[in-house]
Design an enzyme around this catalytic site. Structure first.
Site, PDB file in Angstrom:
ATOM      1  CG  HIS A  89       2.114   6.305  11.315  1.00 23.17           C
ATOM      2  ND1 HIS A  89       3.432   6.562  11.605  1.00 23.17           N
ATOM      3  CD2 HIS A  89       2.121   5.387  10.313  1.00 23.17           C
ATOM      4  CE1 HIS A  89       4.201   5.844  10.804  1.00 23.17           C
ATOM      5  NE2 HIS A  89       3.437   5.124  10.018  1.00 23.17           N
TER       6      HIS A  89
ATOM      7  CG  ASP B  96      -0.870   0.454   7.419  1.00 20.20           C
ATOM      8  OD1 ASP B  96      -0.212   0.028   6.459  1.00 20.20           O
ATOM      9  OD2 ASP B  96      -0.346   0.937   8.427  1.00 20.20           O
TER      10      ASP B  96
END
Length: 430
Positions: free
Chosen positions: A306, A364
């Site tokens: 991330h 995600d």
């Protein structure tokens, strides 16, 4: 803090710049008067080192893997509360009392229906239109249907528009889904909670009764909580920038949805699922892991790491648990795609390369698997993200509007084009 100012020197001149401290997090250097003093700007592509606003809503510590809504850890909110309670917290700054919670739930529930003319508005779209295209247009169109709450200087108008957006987004997103699959729209029911209502609007049909599973409802509600806000990301910054011009809230949220549509932002869970489909079977995972480690190979593992979190994404920990709960209830462990995901997750959590690079599975990765298991096509993933993030956008927009120091956003630039030159008539060119 020992120093209250930072000094910047340019040639023979120097200026003191104030240093400001937040409740938690790094201090910031106030450069708002730098141009006035030095006739110079700072250069910060992507605003990676620039605080564009002051906010009391969300705090992220990417190094430690911390996410707080109004000071509350995301883990506590997602595991102990529900989405509308989180909405109340983000909007008003405090958790509601039982009476406040009941009143807020009722208020949102009573605004879930959309204007009946909206159904005819939908008929103008092609049946194969992407749900995000439909959502961008439909949310922007709300300003035409609800123009009685567009005065952003009126606190009551701001409140009504905020509630309308939170309440109507599930209905609009469900309508977008139903429209693309050719099924009739389903009206909301006031005796259902927020997330059960949404699932019913998506998956029920007039010819039979529909009953939501509490585990699956809870899983989607948790996904909504985890996506509700995430500080000054691209779409939130878009909403704030649009709002700084005085644009109405429906237009601002439509702008946020348009930004979220980008594959580098809201489309990441769709990309993660596409990667799993490309891998195909667990036997092919070692091949793709080798490719991911090869610097000369363009292949990248989607759904890992991330930009902000340099540690394990705290939302991913909760989503991991939620994903396995959903898969257990649905009994879909035989799904090849989910087998790939589970094995890839195992490798990522134990392989030294992934651990060293801190390429942990992110939210995600897990949310894409969960949403697929719940029955949503990949084209709907980003629309569901927009539904959840609407409350965060509204809270950020509301905070900006009520900030007396706010002004219209106007980033500066480093100009590298042609210097001044004179026009040459067409017959003398070439």
């Amino acid at each position: 803090m020992t120093n209250t100012t930072a000094k910047i020197s340019i040639g023979n001149e120097a200026w003191d710049l104030p240093i400001k401290s937040g409740t938690i997090g790094p201090d910031v250097i106030d450069i708002s008067k730098l141009y006035g003093n030095s006739k110079m700007f700072t250069f910060d592509p992507g605003f990676t080192s620039t605080a564009a606003c002051e906010s009391k809503i969300t705090y992220i510590d990417g190094d430690e893997g911390v996410l707080l809504y109004r000071g509350y850890p995301i883990e506590q909110l997602a595991l102990q509360g529900d989405f509308l309670e989180t909405c109340y917290l983000l909007l008003y700054g405090e958790l509601p009392t039982p009476a406040e919670k009941q009143n807020f739930d009722t208020l949102v529930t009573r605004h879930t229906m959309v204007h009946e003319q909206m159904s005819r508005f939908f008929s103008g779209f092609r049946r194969d239109a992407h749900p995000m295209a439909v959502c961008v247009a439909s949310v922007g169109a709300l300003a035409a249907f609800y123009h009685d709450s567009l005065d952003i200087t009126d606190p009551h108008h701001r409140l009504v528009s905020s509630i309308r957006l939170i309440a109507k987004l599930p209905t609009i997103v469900a309508m977008a889904y139903k429209y693309t699959i050719g099924q009739p729209f389903v009206y909301p029911k006031n005796d259902l909670d927020y997330t059960s209502n949404f699932l019913r609007m998506c998956f029920s049909v007039p010819c039979e009764d529909y009953k939501t599973d509490p585990v699956l409802t809870r899983a989607l509600d948790r996904i909504f909580i985890l996506h509700a806000d995430h500080e000054q990301n691209a779409s939130t910054s878009t909403v704030r920038l649009a709002g700084s011009s005085g644009a109405n809230p429906f237009a601002c949220i439509a702008a946020g949805i348009a930004c979220l549509w980008g594959p580098a932002h809201g489309g990441a869970n769709e990309a993660a699922l596409a990667m799993l489909q490309e891998i195909g079977t667990p036997e092919r995972i070692p091949e793709f892991v080798r490719r991911a480690k090869d610097k000369n190979d363009p292949f990248r593992l989607m759904g890992f790491g991330h930009r902000v979190y340099k540690n394990y994404d705290p939302r991913a920990k909760i989503m991991q648990q939620t994903t396995h709960e959903v898969l257990k209830v649905l009994g879909v462990q035989d799904d090849p795609l989910l087998q790939v995901a589970i094995e890839l997750e195992r490798i990522a959590l134990h392989d030294e390369y992934f651990i060293e690079k801190k390429l942990y599975p992110n939210i995600d990765f897990y949310s894409g698997i969960t949403l697929k298991a719940l029955g949503f096509p990949t084209s709907m993933f980003t629309a569901l993200f927009a539904l959840a993030r609407t409350v965060g956008w509204i809270a950020q927009w509301k905070e900006m509007i009520e900030d007396p120091s706010q002004k219209i956003g106007r980033p500066r630039q480093l100009y590298t084009g042609a210097a001044r030159r004179d026009y040459v008539s067409l017959d003398k060119r070439g």
